[in-house]
Motif scaffolding. Structure first.
Motif, PDB file in Angstrom:
ATOM      1  N   GLY A  43       0.763  -1.183   0.025  1.00  0.00           N
ATOM      2  CA  GLY A  43       0.004  -0.066  -0.031  1.00  0.00           C
ATOM      3  C   GLY A  43       0.992   1.099   0.045  1.00  0.00           C
ATOM      4  N   ALA A  44       2.022   1.264   0.720  1.00  0.00           N
ATOM      5  CA  ALA A  44       2.921   2.383   1.008  1.00  0.00           C
ATOM      6  C   ALA A  44       3.639   2.494  -0.425  1.00  0.00           C
ATOM      7  CB  ALA A  44       3.590   2.397   2.307  1.00  0.00           C
ATOM      8  N   ALA A  45       3.947   1.618  -1.253  1.00  0.00           N
ATOM      9  CA  ALA A  45       4.962   1.645  -2.267  1.00  0.00           C
ATOM     10  C   ALA A  45       4.862   2.535  -3.296  1.00  0.00           C
ATOM     11  CB  ALA A  45       4.804   0.109  -2.762  1.00  0.00           C
ATOM     12  N   SER A  46       6.082   3.224  -3.765  1.00  0.00           N
ATOM     13  CA  SER A  46       5.881   4.249  -4.617  1.00  0.00           C
ATOM     14  C   SER A  46       6.967   3.687  -5.823  1.00  0.00           C
ATOM     15  CB  SER A  46       6.669   5.256  -4.282  1.00  0.00           C
ATOM     16  OG  SER A  46       7.815   5.070  -3.485  1.00  0.00           O
ATOM     17  N   THR A  47       7.669   2.351  -5.485  1.00  0.00           N
ATOM     18  CA  THR A  47       8.284   1.850  -6.795  1.00  0.00           C
ATOM     19  C   THR A  47       7.998   0.510  -6.711  1.00  0.00           C
ATOM     20  OG1 THR A  47       9.981   0.976  -5.284  1.00  0.00           O
ATOM     21  CG2 THR A  47      10.230   3.328  -6.194  1.00  0.00           C
ATOM     22  N   LEU A  48       8.324  -0.101  -7.985  1.00  0.00           N
ATOM     23  CA  LEU A  48       8.023  -1.724  -8.478  1.00  0.00           C
ATOM     24  C   LEU A  48       8.677  -2.455  -7.374  1.00  0.00           C
ATOM     25  CD1 LEU A  48       6.378  -3.477 -10.085  1.00  0.00           C
ATOM     26  CD2 LEU A  48       8.240  -3.541 -11.892  1.00  0.00           C
ATOM     27  N   PHE A  49      10.051  -2.058  -7.053  1.00  0.00           N
ATOM     28  CA  PHE A  49      10.845  -3.055  -6.415  1.00  0.00           C
ATOM     29  C   PHE A  49      10.284  -2.987  -4.882  1.00  0.00           C
ATOM     30  CE2 PHE A  49      14.247  -3.140  -2.866  1.00  0.00           C
ATOM     31  CZ  PHE A  49      14.939  -4.437  -3.506  1.00  0.00           C
ATOM     32  N   VAL A  50       9.604  -2.163  -4.283  1.00  0.00           N
ATOM     33  CA  VAL A  50       8.879  -2.110  -2.859  1.00  0.00           C
ATOM     34  C   VAL A  50       7.569  -2.989  -3.244  1.00  0.00           C
ATOM     35  CG1 VAL A  50       8.040  -0.845  -1.075  1.00  0.00           C
ATOM     36  CG2 VAL A  50       9.913   0.068  -2.284  1.00  0.00           C
ATOM     37  N   VAL A  51       6.869  -3.145  -4.121  1.00  0.00           N
ATOM     38  CA  VAL A  51       5.858  -3.751  -4.406  1.00  0.00           C
ATOM     39  C   VAL A  51       6.183  -5.099  -4.407  1.00  0.00           C
ATOM     40  CG1 VAL A  51       4.047  -4.442  -6.015  1.00  0.00           C
ATOM     41  CG2 VAL A  51       4.547  -2.150  -5.957  1.00  0.00           C
ATOM     42  N   PHE A  52       7.206  -5.589  -5.058  1.00  0.00           N
ATOM     43  CA  PHE A  52       8.058  -6.998  -5.022  1.00  0.00           C
ATOM     44  C   PHE A  52       8.389  -7.310  -3.481  1.00  0.00           C
ATOM     45  CE2 PHE A  52       8.335  -6.878  -9.415  1.00  0.00           C
ATOM     46  CZ  PHE A  52       8.259  -8.348  -9.959  1.00  0.00           C
ATOM     47  N   ILE A  53       8.689  -6.450  -2.851  1.00  0.00           N
ATOM     48  CA  ILE A  53       9.247  -6.951  -1.405  1.00  0.00           C
ATOM     49  C   ILE A  53       7.811  -7.178  -0.537  1.00  0.00           C
ATOM     50  CG2 ILE A  53       9.798  -5.916   1.100  1.00  0.00           C
ATOM     51  CD1 ILE A  53      12.156  -4.223  -0.864  1.00  0.00           C
ATOM     52  N   GLY A  54       6.961  -6.226  -0.785  1.00  0.00           N
ATOM     53  CA  GLY A  54       5.525  -6.220  -0.074  1.00  0.00           C
ATOM     54  C   GLY A  54       5.039  -7.967  -0.459  1.00  0.00           C
ATOM     55  N   ARG A  55       4.975  -8.097  -1.567  1.00  0.00           N
ATOM     56  CA  ARG A  55       4.252  -9.283  -2.249  1.00  0.00           C
ATOM     57  C   ARG A  55       5.182 -10.682  -1.718  1.00  0.00           C
ATOM     58  NH1 ARG A  55      -0.516 -10.036  -2.937  1.00  0.00           N
ATOM     59  NH2 ARG A  55      -0.151 -11.578  -4.765  1.00  0.00           N
ATOM     60  N   ALA A  56       6.552 -10.479  -1.782  1.00  0.00           N
ATOM     61  CA  ALA A  56       7.201 -11.688  -1.143  1.00  0.00           C
ATOM     62  C   ALA A  56       6.991 -11.893   0.353  1.00  0.00           C
ATOM     63  CB  ALA A  56       8.633 -11.160  -1.462  1.00  0.00           C
ATOM     64  N   LEU A  57       6.862 -10.859   1.139  1.00  0.00           N
ATOM     65  CA  LEU A  57       6.496 -11.021   2.601  1.00  0.00           C
ATOM     66  C   LEU A  57       5.158 -11.689   2.841  1.00  0.00           C
ATOM     67  CD1 LEU A  57       7.620  -7.534   4.031  1.00  0.00           C
ATOM     68  CD2 LEU A  57       8.690  -9.568   4.533  1.00  0.00           C
ATOM     69  N   SER A  58       4.137 -10.977   2.040  1.00  0.00           N
ATOM     70  CA  SER A  58       2.953 -11.874   1.863  1.00  0.00           C
ATOM     71  C   SER A  58       2.786 -13.064   1.556  1.00  0.00           C
ATOM     72  CB  SER A  58       1.878 -10.881   1.201  1.00  0.00           C
ATOM     73  OG  SER A  58       1.663  -9.538   1.458  1.00  0.00           O
ATOM     74  N   GLY A  59       3.679 -13.391   0.574  1.00  0.00           N
ATOM     75  CA  GLY A  59       3.682 -14.902   0.121  1.00  0.00           C
ATOM     76  C   GLY A  59       4.492 -15.871   1.133  1.00  0.00           C
ATOM     77  N   ILE A  60       5.634 -15.275   1.890  1.00  0.00           N
ATOM     78  CA  ILE A  60       5.924 -15.948   2.956  1.00  0.00           C
ATOM     79  C   ILE A  60       4.939 -16.277   4.165  1.00  0.00           C
ATOM     80  CG2 ILE A  60       7.723 -15.971   4.814  1.00  0.00           C
ATOM     81  CD1 ILE A  60       9.625 -14.432   3.027  1.00  0.00           C
ATOM     82  N   SER A  61       4.154 -15.308   4.340  1.00  0.00           N
ATOM     83  CA  SER A  61       3.170 -15.291   5.539  1.00  0.00           C
ATOM     84  C   SER A  61       2.052 -16.380   4.936  1.00  0.00           C
ATOM     85  CB  SER A  61       2.742 -14.021   5.901  1.00  0.00           C
ATOM     86  OG  SER A  61       3.739 -13.419   6.299  1.00  0.00           O
ATOM     87  N   GLY A  62       1.772 -16.157   3.769  1.00  0.00           N
ATOM     88  CA  GLY A  62       0.692 -16.822   2.905  1.00  0.00           C
ATOM     89  C   GLY A  62       0.843 -18.434   2.894  1.00  0.00           C
ATOM     90  N   GLY A  63       2.203 -18.829   3.321  1.00  0.00           N
ATOM     91  CA  GLY A  63       2.599 -20.265   3.487  1.00  0.00           C
ATOM     92  C   GLY A  63       1.681 -20.940   4.547  1.00  0.00           C
ATOM     93  N   SER A  64       1.067 -20.322   5.277  1.00  0.00           N
ATOM     94  CA  SER A  64       0.412 -20.845   6.539  1.00  0.00           C
ATOM     95  C   SER A  64      -0.890 -21.348   6.135  1.00  0.00           C
ATOM     96  CB  SER A  64       0.241 -19.679   7.601  1.00  0.00           C
ATOM     97  OG  SER A  64      -0.707 -18.871   7.038  1.00  0.00           O
ATOM     98  N   ILE A  65      -1.214 -21.300   4.733  1.00  0.00           N
ATOM     99  CA  ILE A  65      -2.319 -22.189   4.295  1.00  0.00           C
ATOM    100  C   ILE A  65      -2.381 -23.631   4.895  1.00  0.00           C
ATOM    101  CG2 ILE A  65      -1.635 -22.659   2.106  1.00  0.00           C
ATOM    102  CD1 ILE A  65      -4.399 -22.208   0.994  1.00  0.00           C
ATOM    103  N   SER A  66      -1.110 -24.274   4.770  1.00  0.00           N
ATOM    104  CA  SER A  66      -1.258 -25.602   5.024  1.00  0.00           C
ATOM    105  C   SER A  66      -1.478 -25.912   6.452  1.00  0.00           C
ATOM    106  CB  SER A  66       0.259 -26.222   4.846  1.00  0.00           C
ATOM    107  OG  SER A  66       1.294 -25.752   5.292  1.00  0.00           O
TER     108      SER A  66
END
Length: 361
Positions: A43-66
Protein backbone atom coordinates in the motif's frame (compact mmCIF):
# COMPACT_ATOMS: atom_id res chain seq x y z
CA UNK A 1 1.43 -12.50 -9.55
CA UNK A 2 4.28 -15.02 -9.43
CA UNK A 3 6.55 -13.70 -6.65
CA UNK A 4 3.83 -14.33 -4.04
CA UNK A 5 3.47 -17.94 -5.17
CA UNK A 6 7.23 -18.52 -5.40
CA UNK A 7 7.55 -17.52 -1.76
CA UNK A 8 4.67 -19.81 -0.83
CA UNK A 9 6.37 -22.64 -2.70
CA UNK A 10 9.50 -22.37 -0.57
CA UNK A 11 7.93 -21.59 2.81
CA UNK A 12 4.64 -23.56 2.94
CA UNK A 13 6.31 -26.88 3.87
CA UNK A 14 8.56 -25.06 6.35
CA UNK A 15 5.62 -23.48 8.17
CA UNK A 16 3.69 -26.76 8.01
CA UNK A 17 6.61 -28.62 9.57
CA UNK A 18 7.01 -25.96 12.28
CA UNK A 19 3.31 -26.25 13.10
CA UNK A 20 3.73 -30.02 13.54
CA UNK A 21 6.44 -29.31 16.12
CA UNK A 22 5.27 -26.15 17.94
CA UNK A 23 1.51 -26.19 17.32
CA UNK A 24 -0.82 -24.52 14.82
CA UNK A 25 -1.73 -21.43 16.84
CA UNK A 26 1.68 -19.66 17.02
CA UNK A 27 2.38 -20.27 13.32
CA UNK A 28 -1.01 -18.86 12.33
CA UNK A 29 -0.56 -15.85 14.62
CA UNK A 30 2.86 -14.80 13.34
CA UNK A 31 1.90 -15.54 9.75
CA UNK A 32 -1.08 -13.19 9.99
CA UNK A 33 1.19 -10.48 11.40
CA UNK A 34 3.53 -11.03 8.46
CA UNK A 35 0.64 -10.80 6.00
CA UNK A 36 -0.39 -7.47 7.54
CA UNK A 37 3.14 -6.11 7.10
CA UNK A 38 3.17 -7.29 3.48
CA UNK A 39 -0.12 -5.53 2.69
CA UNK A 40 1.01 -2.30 4.35
CA UNK A 41 4.27 -2.34 2.39
CA UNK A 42 2.44 -2.75 -0.93
CA UNK A 43 0.00 0.00 0.00
CA UNK A 44 2.83 2.40 0.79
CA UNK A 45 4.96 1.41 -2.22
CA UNK A 46 6.02 4.09 -4.67
CA UNK A 47 8.34 1.87 -6.72
CA UNK A 48 7.94 -1.56 -8.30
CA UNK A 49 10.82 -2.92 -6.21
CA UNK A 50 8.94 -2.15 -2.98
CA UNK A 51 5.83 -3.81 -4.42
CA UNK A 52 7.92 -6.95 -4.96
CA UNK A 53 9.14 -6.81 -1.36
CA UNK A 54 5.59 -6.49 -0.05
CA UNK A 55 4.32 -9.34 -2.19
CA UNK A 56 7.27 -11.52 -1.14
CA UNK A 57 6.50 -10.91 2.55
CA UNK A 58 2.84 -11.75 1.97
CA UNK A 59 3.82 -14.90 0.09
CA UNK A 60 6.04 -16.11 2.92
CA UNK A 61 3.24 -15.52 5.43
CA UNK A 62 0.67 -16.99 3.05
CA UNK A 63 2.46 -20.30 3.36
CA UNK A 64 0.42 -20.83 6.53
CA UNK A 65 -2.48 -22.16 4.43
CA UNK A 66 -1.19 -25.69 5.07
CA UNK A 67 -1.18 -24.93 8.82
CA UNK A 68 -4.81 -23.84 8.61
CA UNK A 69 -5.69 -27.06 6.76
CA UNK A 70 -3.76 -29.07 9.36
CA UNK A 71 -5.85 -27.35 12.05
CA UNK A 72 -8.98 -28.61 10.27
CA UNK A 73 -7.46 -32.10 10.17
CA UNK A 74 -6.72 -31.92 13.91
CA UNK A 75 -10.29 -31.10 14.91
CA UNK A 76 -12.10 -33.49 12.53
CA UNK A 77 -12.28 -37.26 12.39
CA UNK A 78 -11.41 -39.08 9.16
CA UNK A 79 -15.13 -39.62 8.62
CA UNK A 80 -15.80 -35.85 8.82
CA UNK A 81 -12.54 -34.73 7.18
CA UNK A 82 -14.15 -34.15 3.79
CA UNK A 83 -16.86 -31.97 5.32
CA UNK A 84 -14.24 -29.96 7.22
CA UNK A 85 -12.18 -29.37 4.07
CA UNK A 86 -15.37 -28.41 2.27
CA UNK A 87 -16.14 -25.75 4.88
CA UNK A 88 -12.54 -24.56 4.59
CA UNK A 89 -13.09 -24.12 0.86
CA UNK A 90 -16.39 -22.37 1.50
CA UNK A 91 -14.50 -19.78 3.54
CA UNK A 92 -12.46 -19.06 0.43
CA UNK A 93 -15.73 -18.69 -1.45
CA UNK A 94 -16.84 -16.04 1.03
CA UNK A 95 -13.56 -14.27 0.42
CA UNK A 96 -14.25 -14.27 -3.31
CA UNK A 97 -17.60 -12.62 -2.63
CA UNK A 98 -16.53 -9.90 -0.22
CA UNK A 99 -12.91 -9.35 -1.30
CA UNK A 100 -13.42 -8.13 -4.88
CA UNK A 101 -16.51 -6.13 -3.90
CA UNK A 102 -14.69 -4.36 -1.05
CA UNK A 103 -11.64 -3.74 -3.23
CA UNK A 104 -13.82 -2.19 -5.92
CA UNK A 105 -15.54 0.12 -3.46
CA UNK A 106 -12.39 1.11 -1.53
CA UNK A 107 -10.31 1.72 -4.66
CA UNK A 108 -12.52 4.74 -5.38
CA UNK A 109 -10.87 6.42 -2.39
CA UNK A 110 -7.33 5.61 -3.53
CA UNK A 111 -5.53 2.71 -5.17
CA UNK A 112 -3.64 1.92 -1.94
CA UNK A 113 -6.73 1.87 0.31
CA UNK A 114 -7.68 -1.79 -0.38
CA UNK A 115 -4.17 -2.89 0.65
CA UNK A 116 -4.31 -0.93 3.91
CA UNK A 117 -7.74 -2.37 4.62
CA UNK A 118 -6.43 -5.91 3.95
CA UNK A 119 -3.59 -5.20 6.39
CA UNK A 120 -6.06 -4.13 9.06
CA UNK A 121 -8.12 -7.30 8.46
CA UNK A 122 -4.99 -9.42 8.89
CA UNK A 123 -4.18 -7.66 12.17
CA UNK A 124 -7.75 -8.21 13.41
CA UNK A 125 -7.46 -11.85 12.43
CA UNK A 126 -4.18 -12.18 14.34
CA UNK A 127 -5.84 -10.70 17.44
CA UNK A 128 -8.69 -13.21 17.10
CA UNK A 129 -6.21 -16.09 16.82
CA UNK A 130 -4.32 -14.89 19.91
CA UNK A 131 -7.34 -14.37 22.16
CA UNK A 132 -9.99 -16.75 20.80
CA UNK A 133 -8.53 -19.67 18.84
CA UNK A 134 -7.51 -22.67 21.01
CA UNK A 135 -4.52 -24.83 20.11
CA UNK A 136 -5.65 -27.90 18.13
CA UNK A 137 -2.51 -30.05 18.18
CA UNK A 138 -2.22 -32.10 21.35
CA UNK A 139 1.26 -32.39 22.92
CA UNK A 140 1.34 -36.15 22.39
CA UNK A 141 0.66 -35.69 18.67
CA UNK A 142 3.47 -33.22 18.07
CA UNK A 143 6.52 -33.99 16.00
CA UNK A 144 9.42 -35.27 18.07
CA UNK A 145 12.96 -34.11 17.52
CA UNK A 146 14.60 -35.87 14.61
CA UNK A 147 17.74 -35.37 12.53
CA UNK A 148 17.37 -32.22 10.44
CA UNK A 149 16.60 -32.83 6.80
CA UNK A 150 16.64 -30.50 3.86
CA UNK A 151 13.44 -29.24 2.31
CA UNK A 152 13.96 -31.40 -0.77
CA UNK A 153 14.63 -34.48 1.34
CA UNK A 154 11.39 -33.98 3.29
CA UNK A 155 9.48 -33.37 0.07
CA UNK A 156 10.78 -36.57 -1.53
CA UNK A 157 10.03 -38.45 1.69
CA UNK A 158 6.39 -37.32 1.56
CA UNK A 159 6.15 -38.10 -2.15
CA UNK A 160 7.47 -41.62 -1.56
CA UNK A 161 3.89 -42.56 -0.65
CA UNK A 162 2.39 -43.54 -4.04
CA UNK A 163 -1.12 -42.50 -3.02
CA UNK A 164 0.01 -39.06 -1.92
CA UNK A 165 2.17 -38.71 -5.03
CA UNK A 166 -0.87 -39.20 -7.25
CA UNK A 167 -2.95 -36.75 -5.21
CA UNK A 168 -0.18 -34.13 -5.29
CA UNK A 169 0.23 -34.47 -9.07
CA UNK A 170 -3.48 -33.99 -9.71
CA UNK A 171 -3.53 -30.98 -7.37
CA UNK A 172 -0.51 -29.44 -9.10
CA UNK A 173 -2.07 -29.81 -12.56
CA UNK A 174 -5.42 -28.51 -11.32
CA UNK A 175 -3.90 -25.38 -9.77
CA UNK A 176 -1.76 -24.77 -12.87
CA UNK A 177 -4.82 -24.85 -15.12
CA UNK A 178 -6.92 -22.85 -12.66
CA UNK A 179 -4.26 -20.15 -12.24
CA UNK A 180 -4.02 -19.78 -16.03
CA UNK A 181 -7.78 -19.26 -16.07
CA UNK A 182 -7.87 -16.75 -13.21
CA UNK A 183 -4.98 -14.73 -14.66
CA UNK A 184 -6.68 -14.57 -18.06
CA UNK A 185 -10.24 -14.10 -16.79
CA UNK A 186 -10.26 -10.33 -16.25
CA UNK A 187 -8.37 -9.69 -19.49
CA UNK A 188 -10.76 -12.02 -21.33
CA UNK A 189 -13.91 -10.32 -20.02
CA UNK A 190 -12.45 -6.85 -20.64
CA UNK A 191 -11.51 -7.73 -24.22
CA UNK A 192 -14.62 -9.74 -25.13
CA UNK A 193 -17.33 -8.00 -23.12
CA UNK A 194 -15.73 -4.64 -22.29
CA UNK A 195 -16.22 -5.23 -18.56
CA UNK A 196 -14.66 -2.92 -15.97
CA UNK A 197 -12.95 -3.86 -12.69
CA UNK A 198 -16.25 -3.30 -10.85
CA UNK A 199 -18.18 -5.62 -13.18
CA UNK A 200 -15.48 -8.27 -12.85
CA UNK A 201 -15.81 -7.93 -9.09
CA UNK A 202 -19.47 -8.90 -9.39
CA UNK A 203 -18.50 -11.91 -11.51
CA UNK A 204 -16.00 -13.07 -8.89
CA UNK A 205 -18.68 -12.65 -6.22
CA UNK A 206 -21.00 -14.82 -8.31
CA UNK A 207 -18.34 -17.52 -8.59
CA UNK A 208 -17.67 -17.24 -4.86
CA UNK A 209 -21.35 -17.73 -4.04
CA UNK A 210 -21.43 -20.94 -6.06
CA UNK A 211 -18.24 -22.10 -4.33
CA UNK A 212 -19.85 -21.58 -0.92
CA UNK A 213 -22.87 -23.68 -1.88
CA UNK A 214 -20.70 -26.40 -3.41
CA UNK A 215 -18.05 -26.72 -0.72
CA UNK A 216 -20.03 -25.65 2.32
CA UNK A 217 -23.27 -27.53 1.65
CA UNK A 218 -23.13 -30.05 -1.20
CA UNK A 219 -19.59 -31.45 -0.99
CA UNK A 220 -19.76 -32.98 2.50
CA UNK A 221 -22.84 -35.10 1.76
CA UNK A 222 -21.58 -35.99 -1.72
CA UNK A 223 -18.25 -37.19 -0.27
CA UNK A 224 -20.02 -39.49 2.19
CA UNK A 225 -22.13 -40.93 -0.62
CA UNK A 226 -19.60 -41.26 -3.44
CA UNK A 227 -16.16 -40.88 -1.82
CA UNK A 228 -13.52 -38.22 -2.32
CA UNK A 229 -11.62 -40.04 -5.09
CA UNK A 230 -14.71 -40.17 -7.33
CA UNK A 231 -15.51 -36.53 -6.65
CA UNK A 232 -11.95 -35.58 -7.58
CA UNK A 233 -12.38 -37.35 -10.93
CA UNK A 234 -15.78 -35.74 -11.54
CA UNK A 235 -14.51 -32.29 -10.55
CA UNK A 236 -11.52 -32.54 -12.92
CA UNK A 237 -13.77 -33.58 -15.80
CA UNK A 238 -16.23 -30.73 -15.15
CA UNK A 239 -13.34 -28.24 -14.96
CA UNK A 240 -11.99 -29.51 -18.29
CA UNK A 241 -15.35 -28.91 -19.95
CA UNK A 242 -15.74 -25.45 -18.38
CA UNK A 243 -12.28 -24.27 -19.43
CA UNK A 244 -12.77 -25.58 -22.97
CA UNK A 245 -16.12 -23.78 -23.36
CA UNK A 246 -15.15 -20.44 -21.78
CA UNK A 247 -13.70 -18.71 -24.89
CA UNK A 248 -16.88 -19.53 -26.83
CA UNK A 249 -18.89 -17.19 -24.59
CA UNK A 250 -19.19 -13.73 -26.14
CA UNK A 251 -21.82 -11.04 -26.78
CA UNK A 252 -22.58 -12.78 -30.08
CA UNK A 253 -22.75 -16.26 -28.59
CA UNK A 254 -24.61 -16.63 -25.32
CA UNK A 255 -23.77 -13.17 -24.01
CA UNK A 256 -23.72 -12.67 -20.25
CA UNK A 257 -25.88 -15.76 -19.72
CA UNK A 258 -23.31 -17.92 -21.51
CA UNK A 259 -20.48 -16.41 -19.46
CA UNK A 260 -22.38 -17.08 -16.23
CA UNK A 261 -23.01 -20.70 -17.26
CA UNK A 262 -19.36 -21.52 -18.06
CA UNK A 263 -18.20 -19.67 -14.93
CA UNK A 264 -20.64 -21.77 -12.89
CA UNK A 265 -19.32 -24.96 -14.51
CA UNK A 266 -15.77 -24.02 -13.50
CA UNK A 267 -16.86 -23.16 -9.94
CA UNK A 268 -18.74 -26.46 -9.60
CA UNK A 269 -15.79 -28.48 -10.87
CA UNK A 270 -13.41 -26.73 -8.50
CA UNK A 271 -15.94 -27.14 -5.68
CA UNK A 272 -15.73 -30.92 -6.07
CA UNK A 273 -12.06 -31.43 -6.92
CA UNK A 274 -10.13 -29.12 -4.58
CA UNK A 275 -11.61 -30.15 -1.19
CA UNK A 276 -11.65 -33.80 -2.31
CA UNK A 277 -7.90 -33.71 -2.97
CA UNK A 278 -7.19 -31.91 0.32
CA UNK A 279 -9.22 -34.47 2.24
CA UNK A 280 -7.49 -37.39 0.49
CA UNK A 281 -4.05 -35.93 1.22
CA UNK A 282 -4.92 -35.44 4.89
CA UNK A 283 -6.24 -38.98 5.24
CA UNK A 284 -2.97 -40.34 3.84
CA UNK A 285 -0.91 -38.64 6.58
CA UNK A 286 -0.32 -39.48 10.23
CA UNK A 287 -1.47 -37.05 12.94
CA UNK A 288 2.06 -35.71 13.56
CA UNK A 289 2.67 -35.20 9.81
CA UNK A 290 -0.47 -33.30 8.81
CA UNK A 291 1.33 -29.97 8.56
CA UNK A 292 4.24 -31.33 6.55
CA UNK A 293 2.10 -33.40 4.17
CA UNK A 294 -0.41 -30.65 3.47
CA UNK A 295 2.52 -28.22 3.31
CA UNK A 296 4.17 -30.25 0.54
CA UNK A 297 0.89 -30.37 -1.35
CA UNK A 298 0.27 -26.65 -0.95
CA UNK A 299 3.87 -25.96 -1.90
CA UNK A 300 3.21 -27.76 -5.17
CA UNK A 301 0.08 -25.65 -5.55
CA UNK A 302 2.13 -22.50 -4.97
CA UNK A 303 4.61 -23.59 -7.63
CA UNK A 304 1.65 -24.10 -9.97
CA UNK A 305 0.36 -20.60 -9.14
CA UNK A 306 3.80 -19.24 -10.03
CA UNK A 307 4.05 -21.16 -13.29
CA UNK A 308 0.43 -20.64 -14.40
CA UNK A 309 0.49 -16.83 -14.72
CA UNK A 310 3.79 -16.93 -16.60
CA UNK A 311 2.46 -19.53 -19.05
CA UNK A 312 -0.73 -17.49 -19.36
CA UNK A 313 1.23 -14.35 -20.20
CA UNK A 314 3.03 -16.11 -23.04
CA UNK A 315 -0.15 -17.72 -24.41
CA UNK A 316 -2.21 -14.52 -24.29
CA UNK A 317 0.39 -12.46 -26.11
CA UNK A 318 1.02 -12.18 -29.85
CA UNK A 319 3.76 -10.60 -32.03
CA UNK A 320 2.02 -7.23 -31.70
CA UNK A 321 2.26 -7.50 -27.89
CA UNK A 322 -1.52 -7.56 -27.43
CA UNK A 323 -4.13 -10.25 -26.90
CA UNK A 324 -6.65 -11.23 -29.56
CA UNK A 325 -9.37 -13.82 -30.11
CA UNK A 326 -6.90 -16.51 -31.15
CA UNK A 327 -4.67 -16.04 -28.12
CA UNK A 328 -7.70 -16.21 -25.83
CA UNK A 329 -8.79 -19.52 -27.35
CA UNK A 330 -5.23 -20.81 -27.19
CA UNK A 331 -4.89 -19.89 -23.52
CA UNK A 332 -8.13 -21.49 -22.35
CA UNK A 333 -7.66 -24.59 -24.47
CA UNK A 334 -4.17 -25.05 -23.06
CA UNK A 335 -5.66 -24.84 -19.56
CA UNK A 336 -8.33 -27.36 -20.59
CA UNK A 337 -5.64 -29.73 -21.92
CA UNK A 338 -3.72 -29.54 -18.62
CA UNK A 339 -6.96 -30.18 -16.76
CA UNK A 340 -7.71 -33.18 -18.96
CA UNK A 341 -4.35 -34.69 -17.99
CA UNK A 342 -5.31 -34.09 -14.34
CA UNK A 343 -8.59 -35.92 -15.01
CA UNK A 344 -6.73 -38.92 -16.46
CA UNK A 345 -4.37 -39.08 -13.46
CA UNK A 346 -7.30 -38.74 -11.03
CA UNK A 347 -9.18 -41.49 -12.87
CA UNK A 348 -6.16 -43.79 -12.69
CA UNK A 349 -5.71 -43.00 -8.98
CA UNK A 350 -9.38 -43.68 -8.18
CA UNK A 351 -9.25 -46.94 -10.11
CA UNK A 352 -6.06 -48.12 -8.38
CA UNK A 353 -7.50 -47.29 -4.95
CA UNK A 354 -10.67 -49.22 -5.77
CA UNK A 355 -8.63 -52.24 -6.93
CA UNK A 356 -6.58 -52.18 -3.69
CA UNK A 357 -9.75 -52.05 -1.61
CA UNK A 358 -11.18 -54.97 -3.61
CA UNK A 359 -8.03 -57.03 -3.07
CA UNK A 360 -8.04 -56.21 0.65
CA UNK A 361 -11.68 -57.27 0.88
Amino acid sequence: FSIYSWMQFFFTPVLGRLSDKYGRRPILFFSLLGSAVGYFVVGAASTLFVVFIGRALSGISGGSISTAQAYIADVTSKENRAKGMGLFGAAFGLGFIFGPALAGILSKYGIAVPFYFAGVLSLANAVAVYFVLPESLKPESRLRESPRKGKLAETFEALANPNFRGIALVYFLLITAFSIMTTAYVLFTAYTFGYSAEQNGYLFAYVGAISIVMQGIIFGDAAKRFGESRLAVLGCLILTVGLFLTPYSSPAFGGLAGLLVVSAIIAIGNGFATPALSSLASKNAEAHEQGRTLGVMQSGGSLARAIGPMVCGVLLNNPSNVLDTFTIYRTYWAAAAIMFVAFLVAFYFARSVKEKLTEAG
